[in-house]
Design an enzyme around this catalytic site. Structure first.
Site, mmCIF file in Angstrom:
data_model
loop_
_atom_site.group_PDB
_atom_site.id
_atom_site.type_symbol
_atom_site.label_atom_id
_atom_site.label_comp_id
_atom_site.label_asym_id
_atom_site.label_seq_id
_atom_site.Cartn_x
_atom_site.Cartn_y
_atom_site.Cartn_z
ATOM 1 N N ARG A 161 0.725 1.131 18.706
ATOM 2 C CA ARG A 161 -0.689 0.901 18.430
ATOM 3 C C ARG A 161 -1.018 -0.577 18.579
ATOM 4 O O ARG A 161 -0.149 -1.430 18.365
ATOM 5 C CB ARG A 161 -0.963 1.343 16.984
ATOM 6 C CG ARG A 161 -2.329 1.852 16.727
ATOM 7 C CD ARG A 161 -2.496 2.342 15.316
ATOM 8 N NE ARG A 161 -2.260 1.289 14.344
ATOM 9 C CZ ARG A 161 -2.578 1.388 13.060
ATOM 10 N NH1 ARG A 161 -3.132 2.492 12.603
ATOM 11 N NH2 ARG A 161 -2.339 0.411 12.228
ATOM 12 N N GLU A 163 -8.053 4.507 13.594
ATOM 13 C CA GLU A 163 -7.192 5.689 13.576
ATOM 14 C C GLU A 163 -8.054 6.942 13.560
ATOM 15 O O GLU A 163 -9.173 6.939 13.062
ATOM 16 C CB GLU A 163 -6.279 5.700 12.338
ATOM 17 C CG GLU A 163 -5.262 4.604 12.338
ATOM 18 C CD GLU A 163 -5.880 3.226 12.299
ATOM 19 O OE1 GLU A 163 -6.758 2.975 11.456
ATOM 20 O OE2 GLU A 163 -5.509 2.398 13.149
ATOM 21 N N ARG A 189 0.881 -1.177 0.000
ATOM 22 C CA ARG A 189 0.000 0.000 0.000
ATOM 23 C C ARG A 189 0.914 1.221 0.000
ATOM 24 O O ARG A 189 1.814 1.321 0.830
ATOM 25 C CB ARG A 189 -0.944 -0.013 1.197
ATOM 26 C CG ARG A 189 -0.253 -0.364 2.510
ATOM 27 C CD ARG A 189 -1.257 -0.600 3.593
ATOM 28 N NE ARG A 189 -0.632 -0.538 4.907
ATOM 29 C CZ ARG A 189 -1.305 -0.546 6.036
ATOM 30 N NH1 ARG A 189 -2.618 -0.648 6.034
ATOM 31 N NH2 ARG A 189 -0.703 -0.479 7.196
ATOM 32 N N GLN A 238 -4.127 5.090 5.348
ATOM 33 C CA GLN A 238 -5.402 5.828 5.231
ATOM 34 C C GLN A 238 -5.284 7.246 5.783
ATOM 35 O O GLN A 238 -4.519 7.489 6.711
ATOM 36 C CB GLN A 238 -6.520 5.092 5.964
ATOM 37 C CG GLN A 238 -6.110 4.294 7.183
ATOM 38 C CD GLN A 238 -5.557 5.097 8.325
ATOM 39 O OE1 GLN A 238 -5.915 6.244 8.492
ATOM 40 N NE2 GLN A 238 -4.688 4.489 9.116
ATOM 41 N N CYS A 278 -9.159 1.302 10.645
ATOM 42 C CA CYS A 278 -9.782 0.539 11.744
ATOM 43 C C CYS A 278 -10.116 1.424 12.925
ATOM 44 O O CYS A 278 -11.251 1.503 13.362
ATOM 45 C CB CYS A 278 -8.815 -0.495 12.304
ATOM 46 S SG CYS A 278 -8.467 -1.855 11.280
HETATM 47 C C1 8X3 Z 1 -6.248 -0.397 9.868
HETATM 48 C C2 8X3 Z 1 -4.830 -0.529 10.115
HETATM 49 O O1 8X3 Z 1 -2.497 -0.035 9.372
HETATM 50 O O2 8X3 Z 1 -4.231 0.548 7.825
HETATM 51 O O3 8X3 Z 1 -6.671 0.856 10.053
HETATM 52 O O4 8X3 Z 1 -3.859 1.863 9.782
HETATM 53 S S1 8X3 Z 1 -3.835 0.524 9.205
#
Ligand code: 8X3
Length: 827
Positions: A675, A467, A186, A190, A465
Site C-alpha cells: 500500500r 482503505e 492502536r 480501522q 485514509c
Molecule cells: C490510514 C492508514 O494504517 O490506519 O487509513 O490504515 S491506516
C-alpha cells in the site's frame, strides 16, 4: 501569461474573517454554535475510560478475555459521566466538554508515568491534563498495566535482528522509523461495523439471538463451554451495556427537560429522552432515531478499543436512506432538519480526538487527526448507481459547514451521474480538501480477485485514509507495518548503515557503494535490501497477529460482524472462518527511491558526469559545497511526469514487493498487500534519512503516498495520473490503496469552465483505474501567510494524507511539506 489571483471559497471566507476580526466558526446554525463553544477549548485527556477499564480488569482476572472486555464496557456504561451539550440534538460523548482524548492502557499504559507530564507541552498534538487526572493516571491506572501491555509483550517477542530495525535501543519503545510497526499505538486497524443490523434489529434483537443460541449450546461440549459460551455471554453483556449507557443519557435528558425554561429546548430534550430510551435498544422508527442509534454505536466502539483512524461510519447515504425517504414522504422531517442532524453529528465527531501518548503514534497522526470516514455514492449491491438525495445533502453540508469532520469519501464509477460529478467537483473547489475520491473501477475488481462476491465488492465502504472494507466479510484488523524504503536505499549507500544511527549495522551489508560496476548491480543490491525490510515487517506482523489475540477483544465489534457471530469468534482472533483477511504494508518514500535510482542511472552510469564516490561524498556533506552536483541530480528524470525512464523503476519496485507478499503472505494467513498510504508519517520517516541521490536534503520529508517528490512533477497533473497508471501492476493482486495528493490553484478551476475541467480530470483518473485522489485547492501564498500569522488562519483547513486538518495545528515540518507540494496551474 500572468495568472489572475483567484481565491477559493475557503480563502475568501478567511479573508473576510481577517477583515472583520471574526474568530469564530461562521455559520448561522445550531451546530456552529456548539462548535464555537468547543473549538477554542484545548484538547484534554479524559481518564474515565482508562480508569473504569482498569477497575474492571482487576476484578475479572482469569476469565475469558472477551467476557472481561464486555464486563469492563458494562462497568464503564454504568459509571461514566454522561453529557448533553447545550443545543445538541445527538448525544453519546465518551469524554469531557470541549475536545477530549481517552486512554487505552491495555495498549501502552506502561509508558504513561513517563510521558504524562510532557503531554501539555509536547510540540505535536499537545493535550491538557489536570493535576488530579495526572495523579489518577500514574497512581490508579498505569501501575496495574506494567508488564501486561501489548506494547511490552510485543517488544519482548522480537528477535534482535528485527528489533534493531524497529526500536531505538536507548529510548524504550520509540521507533527508528525504518521498519515501523503501528500495533503498539492502536489495537486495531480501522474497519466498518454492520450498522444495518443495529437499524434492523436493535441491540435487543442481537441480544435475544445470543440468548437463544446460549440456550441451545451442548451442555457437555468443552468447545461450547470454553469458546461459544463466553462469546455469547460477552455479546449479551455488551448489548446490555450500550442499552444502559443510552438509557442513562435518556434519564439525563429528562432531568434537563424538567429544569429547562425555554419551551423549544424543553421539547427537544423531551424528544431526546424518549429517543435514548428507545434506541439503540430497539430498531429505530425515524431518521432521527436512526442517526442517534448509529451514533451511540460509533461512540461506544471508541470506548471499546483504540482503532487506528477510527471505525468508519460506512455508507451513510445507503443505510439511512430508507428512514430519510419514509420521513420525508410522511412530512415528518425536512431536508434542512436532516442536514442539521448531520451537522450535529459532525461537531460531536470533532470533539473526540485520537489521543496518542507515544511519540511515534503522535508523529503518525498530526493535527489531532482521526479519520471519521463517511462514504457516499458508488454502486448498490446489485451494481446500479447508488447516488440518492442523501448523497447530495452530505455534499451540500460539506460545502456549507466547513469542518474537518466527517472525512467525506465519494465513490466514483463509470455510471456516476453528471449531477453527482458536478457537485463533487464543486465541493472540491470549496477548498477544504473534501471529498476524497475512491474509484470503484479499481477497488471492485481487486476485491473480487480476493474472493469477494459481487454483492460484497459493490457494497464496500471507505475506511481510514484510502482503505476499502466490506462489512461482514473483511476480518483482518491487525495494524500494519510502515516500511522506510528510502532507508533501504541509504543502506545500499552506506553498506547496511544509516548516518542517523552511526556505526551500527542495521540492514544487509550489500557491498561498497563506490564499487558497483553497473546500474543493474546497484539496483539488485537495493532490491535485496527491500526484500530484507519486507521480511522483517512480516516477522513483526506474525508476532502482532499472535499476540493481539491474547491482549485484545472486541465484543461489540464482533457482535456487529456476521462471521464473528456465526463462528463465535472475536474479531481479534487470527482466523475467522469465511473471512477475507486484507492486511497491508506500506511503501514509504516511493518517489524518493524511484527518483534517486533514476538519477544514479542517468548521471553516474549513462552520462558519467559523476562517480559513485563523488556522489557519496556530496551526500555525506548534505550537498553543502556540492550544489552543482545537487543540480545535476535534480535535473535527472523524476517520477510523476509520465516518463518511462523513471516509471519502469516504479513498476519494478511495485512488482518485486508484490511478489514477496504473494510468496510469503500465506505464511501469515492473510493477504499482506502493498500500500502507498503514508498518513503524516513521511515527515518522521524523512527525519531519519540523510541526503538522497534525488537531491533531497537530509532529514527532510520523503515523498508521500504515490505522489511525486515535492516539486518534481513539472508536467502537470495529468502526467502524475499517467505515472501512477504505468507503475501499477494491474495484473497482480498483492496490492491495495495508493494515496494521491493533488494541489490546484483556485484560478485553474475557476467558474463553470473550471468545474467542467475538474470533472474531466476526475473522469481521466477514473478511467485510468487509479485507487484514490484528493485535492487541495488553494494558493500557496495563503499557506505561507498562515505560517506568519497563525492567529488569523485558525480555521484554515488543508488536505494532508487521507484527511483534512487545521493548518495551524500542524508542526512546522508538515506545514512546510504541504507548501512544497507542487501547485498545478492547469488541469
Ligand atoms: C490510514 C492508514 O494504517 O490506519 O487509513 O490504515 S491506516
Amino acid at each position: 501569461m500572468s495568472i489572475e489571483k483567484i481565491l477559493s471559497p475557503q480563502e475568501e471566507r478567511l479573508q473576510d474573517e481577517i477583515k472583520n476580526n471574526v474568530k469564530t466558526f461562521r455559520n448561522r446554525s445550531r451546530a456552529a454554535d456548539i462548535l464555537n463553544t468547543v473549538r477554542n477549548a484545548k484538547p484534554q485527556i479524559d481518564v474515565e475510560r482508562g480508569l473504569f477499564f482498569t477497575q474492571s480488569f482487576k476484578e475479572t482476572e482469569g476469565q475469558a478475555l472477551n467476557l472481561r472486555w464486555a464486563k469492563a464496557l458494562y462497568h464503564y456504561a454504568a459509571n461514566a459521566t454522561v453529557y448533553i451539550d447545550d443545543n445538541q440534538l445527538l448525544v453519546g460523548r465518551s469524554g469531557k466538554e470541549g475536545r477530549y482524548g481517552i486512554l487505552y492502557p491495555e495498549l501502552d499504559g506502561n509508558i504513561y508515568s513517563e510521558v504524562i507530564e510532557r503531554m501539555p507541552t509536547r510540540e505535536n498534538s499537545p493535550f491538557a491534563v489536570s493535576e488530579e487526572d495526572a495523579r489518577i493516571i500514574t497512581e490508579e491506572i498505569a501501575p496495574y498495566w506494567v508488564g501486561k501491555t501489548f506494547h511490552e509483550n510485543f517488544e519482548k517477542s522480537l528477535t534482535k535482528e528485527t528489533e534493531k530495525l524497529t526500536y531505538n535501543p536507548d529510548k524504550e519503545l520509540t521507533s527508528r522509523y525504518i521498519v515501523n510497526e503501528t500495533a503498539s499505538f492502536r489495537s486495531s486497524l480501522q474497519w466498518v461495523h454492520d450498522y444495518e443490523i443495529v437499524l434492523e434489529k436493535g441491540f435487543k434483537g442481537i441480544k435475544e439471538e445470543a440468548e437463544e443460541r446460549l440456550k441451545a449450546l451442548d451442555e457437555y461440549s468443552p468447545l461450547d463451554y470454553t469458546e461459544k459460551k463466553p462469546f455469547l455471554e460477552a455479546t449479551i453483556i455488551t448489548c446490555d451495556a450500550i442499552i444502559l449507557w443510552a438509557n442513562r443519557h435518556g434519564e439525563l435528558a429528562a432531568q434537563l427537560a424538567e429544569q429547562e425554561e425555554n419551551s423549544v429546548r424543553k421539547k427537544e430534550l423531551e424528544t431526546l429522552a424518549e429517543i435514548c430510551h428507545y434506541v439503540p435498544e430497539n430498531p429505530p422508527r425515524t431518521f432521527y432515531e436512526a442517526m442517534q442509534a448509529q451514533w451511540f454505536t460509533q461512540m461506544f466502539s471508541r470506548v471499546e478499543q483504540k482503532t487506528g483512524t477510527i471505525i468508519s461510519n460506512g455508507r451513510m447515504d445507503q443505510y439511512l436512506y430508507p428512514f430519510y425517504k419514509q420521513d420525508i414522504e410522511a412530512g415528518r422531517i425536512t431536508e434542512d432538519q436532516v442536514q442539521e442532524l448531520f451537522e450535529c453529528m459532525w461537531v460531536a465527531m470533532a470533539q473526540f480526538i485520537d489521543l496518542y501518548l507515544s511519540e511515534t503514534g503522535g508523529a503518525f497522526n498530526e493535527g489531532y487527526a482521526h479519520w471519521e470516514a463517511v462514504t457516499i455514492g458508488g454502486q448498490t449491491k446489485e451494481g446500479y448507481d447508488a447516488t440518492n438525495e442523501l448523497s447530495y445533502i452530505l455534499l451540500k453540508s460539506k460545502r456549507e459547514f466547513p469542518l474537518n469532520y466527517p472525512d467525506l469519501a465519494a465513490r466514483i464509477h463509470m455510471g456516476s451521474p453528471k449531477r453527482y460529478l458536478y457537485e463533487v467537483a464543486e465541493t472540491i473547489k470549496a477548498g477544504e480538501g473534501f471529498p476524497k475520491l475512491l474509484n470503484d473501477e479499481d477497488v471492485v475488481p481487486l476485491l473480487l480477485s480476493k474472493g469477494a462476491t459481487f454483492e460484497e465488492a459493490y457494497d464496500y465502504s471507505v475506511s481510514g485514509c484510502a482503505e476499502c472494507r466490506m462489512p461482514n466479510r473483511d476480518t483482518y484488523t491487525s495494524p500494519n507495518a510502515y516500511i522506510n524504503f528510502a532507508a533501504a536505499l541509504e543502506m545500499v549507500i552506506y553498506n547496511g548503515k544509516m548516518a542517523k544511527y552511526g556505526d551500527e549495522v542495521l540492514g544487509l551489508e550489500t557491498g561498497k557503494f563506490e564499487e558497483y560496476k553497473s546500474f543493474e548491480e546497484l539496483l539488485q543490491a537495493f532490491l535485496k535490501q527491500q526484500r530484507h525490510f519486507i521480511k522483517h515487517a512480516f516477522i513483526q506482523q506474525r508476532e502482532i497477529i499472535r499476540l493481539r489475540a491474547q491482549h485484545f477483544a472486541s465484543p461489540l465489534g464482533s457482535a456487529l460482524h456476521q462471521l464473528c457471530r456465526n463462528t463465535y469468534t472475536d474479531i481479534h482472533q487470527p482466523k475467522i472462518e469465511g473471512g477475507i483477511d486484507l492486511g497491508y504494508f506500506e511503501y514509504m518514500g516511493y518517489a524518493t527511491v524511484i527518483d534517486s535510482l533514476a538519477a544514479i542511472k542517468r548521471v553516474v552510469f549513462e552520462e558519467k558526469r559523476l562517480t559513485l564516490a563523488q556522489l557519496k561524498e556530496a551526500l555525506e556533506h548534505n550537498f553543502e559545497g556540492y550544489e552543482t552536483i545537487r543540480q545535476l541530480l535534480l535535473n535527472a528524470p523524476a517520477y510523476g511526469n509520465d516518463d518511462p525512464y523513471t516509471d519502469w523503476i516504479g513498476k519494478l519496485l511495485d512488482r518485486e514487493a508484490q511478489e514477496f507478499t504473494q510468496k510469503y503472505g500465506d505464511e501469515l494467513g492473510v493477504h499482506m498487500d502493498l500500500r502507498l498510504v503514508p498518513f503524516t508519517s513521511h515527515v518522521p520517516f524523512g527525519k531519519v534519512v540523510s541526503a538522497t541521490p534525488n537531491g533531497r536534503f537530509a532529514y527532510t520529508p520523503l515523498s508521500d503516498g504515490s505522489s511525486a517528490s515535492q516539486g518534481a512533477d513539472i508536467n502537470g497533473p495529468t502526467a502524475i495520473l499517467l505515472s501512477n497508471y504505468v507503475t501499477k501492476n494491474f495484473n497482480m493482486n498483492g496490492h491495495a490503496g495508493r494515496l494521491l495528493n493533488i494541489k490546484l490553484s483556485p484560478s485553474c478551476v475557476k467558474g463553470e469552465e473550471g468545474t467542467e475541467k475538474l470533472i474531466q480530470f476526475i473522469e481521466a483518473w477514473r478511467d485510468l483505474k487509479l485507487w484514490h485522489i484528493q485535492f487541495n485547492v488553494l494558493n500557496t501564498d495563503t499557506l505561507k501567510e498562515a505560517q506568519k500569522s497563525p492567529e488569523n488562519y485558525r480555521n484554515l483547513l488543508v488536505r494532508i494524507a487521507g484527511y483534512s486538518a487545521y493548518f495551524t495545528e500542524l508542526t512546522k515540518d508538515l506545514q512546510d511539506d504541504i507548501i512544497s507540494r507542487t501547485q498545478h496551474e492547469a488541469v
